[in-house]
Design an enzyme around this catalytic site. Structure first.
Site, PDB file in Angstrom:
ATOM      1  N   LYS A 250     -12.077 -10.926   6.505  1.00 18.46           N
ATOM      2  CA  LYS A 250     -10.820 -11.297   6.239  1.00 18.46           C
ATOM      3  C   LYS A 250     -10.671 -12.852   6.774  1.00 18.46           C
ATOM      4  CE  LYS A 250      -5.956 -10.333   7.483  1.00 18.46           C
ATOM      5  NZ  LYS A 250      -5.124  -9.314   7.975  1.00 18.46           N
ATOM      6  N   ASP A 255      -1.301 -15.895   9.804  1.00 20.19           N
ATOM      7  CA  ASP A 255      -0.576 -14.824   9.408  1.00 20.19           C
ATOM      8  C   ASP A 255       0.905 -14.796   9.937  1.00 20.19           C
ATOM      9  OD1 ASP A 255       0.426 -12.506   8.088  1.00 20.19           O
ATOM     10  OD2 ASP A 255      -0.765 -11.016   9.278  1.00 20.19           O
ATOM     11  N   LYS A 262       6.790 -11.789  10.875  1.00 15.61           N
ATOM     12  CA  LYS A 262       6.609 -11.297  12.109  1.00 15.61           C
ATOM     13  C   LYS A 262       7.603 -11.555  13.168  1.00 15.61           C
ATOM     14  CE  LYS A 262       1.556 -10.674  11.655  1.00 15.61           C
ATOM     15  NZ  LYS A 262       1.351  -8.945  11.807  1.00 15.61           N
ATOM     16  N   ASP A 332       3.486  -8.623   4.772  1.00 14.20           N
ATOM     17  CA  ASP A 332       2.660  -8.577   6.207  1.00 14.20           C
ATOM     18  C   ASP A 332       1.314  -7.831   5.876  1.00 14.20           C
ATOM     19  OD1 ASP A 332       1.821  -9.550   8.760  1.00 14.20           O
ATOM     20  OD2 ASP A 332       3.260  -8.300   9.682  1.00 14.20           O
ATOM     21  N   GLU A 334      -1.229  -8.084   4.107  1.00 15.78           N
ATOM     22  CA  GLU A 334      -1.813  -9.177   3.073  1.00 15.78           C
ATOM     23  C   GLU A 334      -3.478  -8.962   3.140  1.00 15.78           C
ATOM     24  OE1 GLU A 334      -1.113  -9.838   6.135  1.00 15.78           O
ATOM     25  OE2 GLU A 334      -2.832 -10.841   6.833  1.00 15.78           O
ATOM     26  N   ARG A 336      -5.585  -6.696   3.236  1.00 10.19           N
ATOM     27  CA  ARG A 336      -6.098  -5.754   2.149  1.00 10.19           C
ATOM     28  C   ARG A 336      -5.715  -6.253   0.674  1.00 10.19           C
ATOM     29  NH1 ARG A 336      -2.023  -1.153   3.916  1.00 10.19           N
ATOM     30  NH2 ARG A 336      -2.034  -2.380   5.859  1.00 10.19           N
TER      31      ARG A 336
HETATM   32  N1  BES Z   1      -2.782  -9.547  10.741  1.00 14.74           N
HETATM   33  C1  BES Z   1      -2.271  -8.274  11.026  1.00 14.74           C
HETATM   34  C2  BES Z   1      -2.710  -7.131  11.827  1.00 14.74           C
HETATM   35  C3  BES Z   1      -3.004  -7.481  13.276  1.00 14.74           C
HETATM   36  C4  BES Z   1      -2.138  -7.011  14.198  1.00 14.74           C
HETATM   37  C5  BES Z   1      -4.081  -8.068  13.626  1.00 14.74           C
HETATM   38  C6  BES Z   1      -2.321  -7.179  15.580  1.00 14.74           C
HETATM   39  C7  BES Z   1      -4.256  -8.559  14.995  1.00 14.74           C
HETATM   40  C8  BES Z   1      -3.227  -7.830  15.910  1.00 14.74           C
HETATM   41  C9  BES Z   1      -2.047  -7.546   9.347  1.00 14.74           C
HETATM   42  O1  BES Z   1      -2.049  -8.314   8.478  1.00 14.74           O
HETATM   43  C10 BES Z   1      -0.592  -6.885   9.525  1.00 14.74           C
HETATM   44  O2  BES Z   1       0.160  -7.454  10.067  1.00 14.74           O
HETATM   45  N2  BES Z   1      -0.695  -5.543   9.262  1.00 14.74           N
HETATM   46  C11 BES Z   1       0.421  -4.876   9.392  1.00 14.74           C
HETATM   47  C12 BES Z   1       0.397  -3.848   8.085  1.00 14.74           C
HETATM   48  C13 BES Z   1       1.804  -3.080   7.816  1.00 14.74           C
HETATM   49  C14 BES Z   1       2.717  -4.188   7.620  1.00 14.74           C
HETATM   50  C15 BES Z   1       1.407  -2.060   6.733  1.00 14.74           C
HETATM   51  C16 BES Z   1       0.712  -4.016  10.507  1.00 14.74           C
HETATM   52  O3  BES Z   1      -0.427  -3.804  11.177  1.00 14.74           O
HETATM   53  O4  BES Z   1       1.625  -4.028  11.001  1.00 14.74           O
HETATM   54 ZN    ZN Z   2      -2.937 -10.254   8.963  1.00 15.29          ZN
HETATM   55 ZN    ZN Z   3      -0.170  -9.307   8.164  1.00 10.65          ZN
END
Ligand code: BES
Ligand code: ZN
Ligand code: ZN
Length: 485
Positions: A250, A255, A262, A332, A334, A336
């Site tokens: 990835k 992000d 966020k 968020d 994204e 996947r």
């Molecule tokens: N990049 C983030 C995941 C992440 C969180 C990486 C903390 C490193 C540290 C990812 O894209 C994300 O934001 N995922 C969300 C998914 C949810 C919205 C279903 C998450 O984990 O909150």
């Molecule tokens: Zn991310």
């Molecule tokens: Zn994200």
């Protein structure tokens, strides 16, 4: 730089001597091959000043040299993670601040011990100091010359090379997102493979993605001024009929969360959201430097998740490369989307024999496992076990999470084939995100590594890592891909 010499001359300004409790107890100092230094150490031990306890240090001056005695603890009790961190701490000691050439005597000559010492130096003393104001002109610890008092061995030279790949990964992650764009990821990869005969490169930009239908990847990048890129390097290190392992990272260069922005406290480290792709690039560097005799497809799926009038929106539906439609319920989630298209594209066009993807995919994985273990989800026990074995060997820690067929239902949408979120309140978020990815792979054995917790230290440091990127996944992948030799 680290060099190896079974019996160094001990003519450098400083020597760093690791001693464990058994050596102290038995007064066996034969690994210190210089009589004057050996006597100096004996004197201190006889005087009851040094016991070899874990992390104990004792500086002395002998023979006009600085000598740092460093305790390696009790054999069998002090593990190799601790040893790496002991070596880090000692190498960063103020004794060596102004000294650039350092001899190092290990407490034993077991291969595992020596590799841990090498990593303690090269991974432990890495630091991202480009933007730090320094008043003193001293050589950075990682750039000092170390002479390890052991005979050179291929495994040791390989460990040094591997750590250089880890450093490249860490530099890519630590640098500003506006510098490490898809362009820079592309030029880094092209720089690595330039002039190499056994590689073939394919790079899809916006135009190619549109033509081929990688609409999930495109959707994520919609709000960004930078091009999305799918960077693919096919590396043939073995006979052409040997299966290819595809490693897919990835590469979200930043992000923001997109329109599901966020909050403060969650965005500050998001330049690290390309850690999976950075680990793939570091591993590519290693494969080339070590001339690995395996067939590998390196894939970096690069996009940027921005806000703005062009950004993709919650409620939108997009059709991915494999024809499946996805309802976006959270912009968020994204990673996947980008990875789903990459997996489908590589499976169809490259037919790898197995997949390993790496992604800072979910905060849920951090909740489940913390910062020390990468989460693993796989549809294949043999592959999962192989990964776990290399994780153990390299101290690039991995813990397996479950995957079972009922999970399928958790990523089904009312209006499309899939939705990009799982259960309400994010329950089981790491395994539902993995299930989303799995649905983009047909029959190929697949393993997913969620490095959200392990790729970046947002604090002072842990184990033998300082603040910032750790390079998680690089040692694991390098070891796994090497073992195919
Ligand atoms: N990049 C983030 C995941 C992440 C969180 C990486 C903390 C490193 C540290 C990812 O894209 C994300 O934001 N995922 C969300 C998914 C949810 C919205 C279903 C998450 O984990 O909150
Ligand atoms: Zn991310
Ligand atoms: Zn994200």
């Amino acid at each position: 730089m680290i060099r190896f010499q079974a019996s160094p001359k001990f003519d450098k300004a400083a020597t760093f001597i690791l001693l464990d409790k058994t050596q102290i107890h038995k007064k066996s100092f034969n690994l210190i091959t210089n009589a004057t230094l050996r006597d100096a150490v004996k004197e201190i031990v006889d005087a009851g000043q040094f016991h070899g306890e874990e992390r104990e240090t004792f500086p002395i001056v002998a023979n006009k040299k600085v000598l740092l005695l460093v305790g390696a603890g009790e054999p069998g009790k002090t593990n190799l993670t601790t040893l790496r961190s002991i070596v880090r701490q000692a190498a960063l000691s103020s004794c060596f601040k102004k000294i650039n050439d350092i001899e190092l005597v290990p407490h034993n000559r077991e291969t595992e011990t020596v590799i841990a010492i090498i990593e303690g130096i090269l991974i432990g003393t890495y630091s991202w100091d480009k933007y730090r104001k320094t008043t003193e002109k001293t050589v950075r610890p990682i750039e000092k010359n170390y002479i390890l008092a052991v005979a050179a061995k291929k495994e040791y030279e390989d460990a040094v090379v591997t750590c250089q790949g880890v450093s490249l990964t860490r530099n890519l992650i630590n640098e500003n997102a506006d510098i490490v764009t898809s362009e820079l990821m592309e030029s880094t990869v092209l720089g690595l493979v330039r002039g190499k005969k056994n590689v073939a490169v394919e790079i899809l930009g916006k135009k190619e993605m549109k033509a081929k239908g990688l609409n999930l990847h495109l959707a994520v990048n919609q709000g960004s001024p930078n091009e999305p890129k799918l960077i693919i390097v096919k590396y043939t290190g073995a006979a052409k009929n040997v299966g290819y392992t595809a490693v897919v990272g990835k590469g979200v260069t930043f992000d923001t969360g997109g329109l599901n922005l966020k909050p403060t406290g969650h965005m500050e480290t998001m330049r690290s959201d390309m850690s999976g792709a950075a680990a793939v690039i570091g591993t590519l560097k290693n494969a080339l430097a070590l001339n690995l005799k395996s067939n590998i497809i390196f894939v970096a799926a690069v996009a940027e998740n921005c806000i703005g009038s062009k950004a993709f929106k919650p409620g939108d539906v997009f059709r991915g490369y494999n024809g499946k439609t996805v309802e976006i319920l959270n912009t968020d989630a994204e990673g996947r989307l980008v990875l789903g298209d990459a997996l489908a594209y590589v499976e169809k066009n490259y037919k790898p024999s197995r997949f390993i993807d790496l992604a800072t995919l979910t905060g849920a994985c951090v909740v489940a496992l913390g910062y020390d273990y990468t989460g693993l989800v796989s549809n294949n026990d043999a592959l999962a076990n192989e990964i776990l074995a290399h994780a153990e060997k390299t101290d690039d820690r991995v813990w397996r999470l479950p995957s079972y067929w009922e999970i399928k239902d958790y990523v089904k949408s009312e209006i499309a084939d899939l939705k990009n979120v799982g259960l309400p309140k994010g329950a089981g978020g790491a395994i539902t995100a993995a299930e989303f990815l799995r649905s983009f792979v047909n029959d190929t054995p697949w393993a997913h590594l969620d490095i959200a917790g392990t790729s970046f230290v947002d604090g002072k440091g842990r184990f033998y890592y300082g603040h910032g990127a750790t390079g998680s996944g690089v040692r694991l992948l390098t070891s796994l891909l090497k073992s195919k030799e």
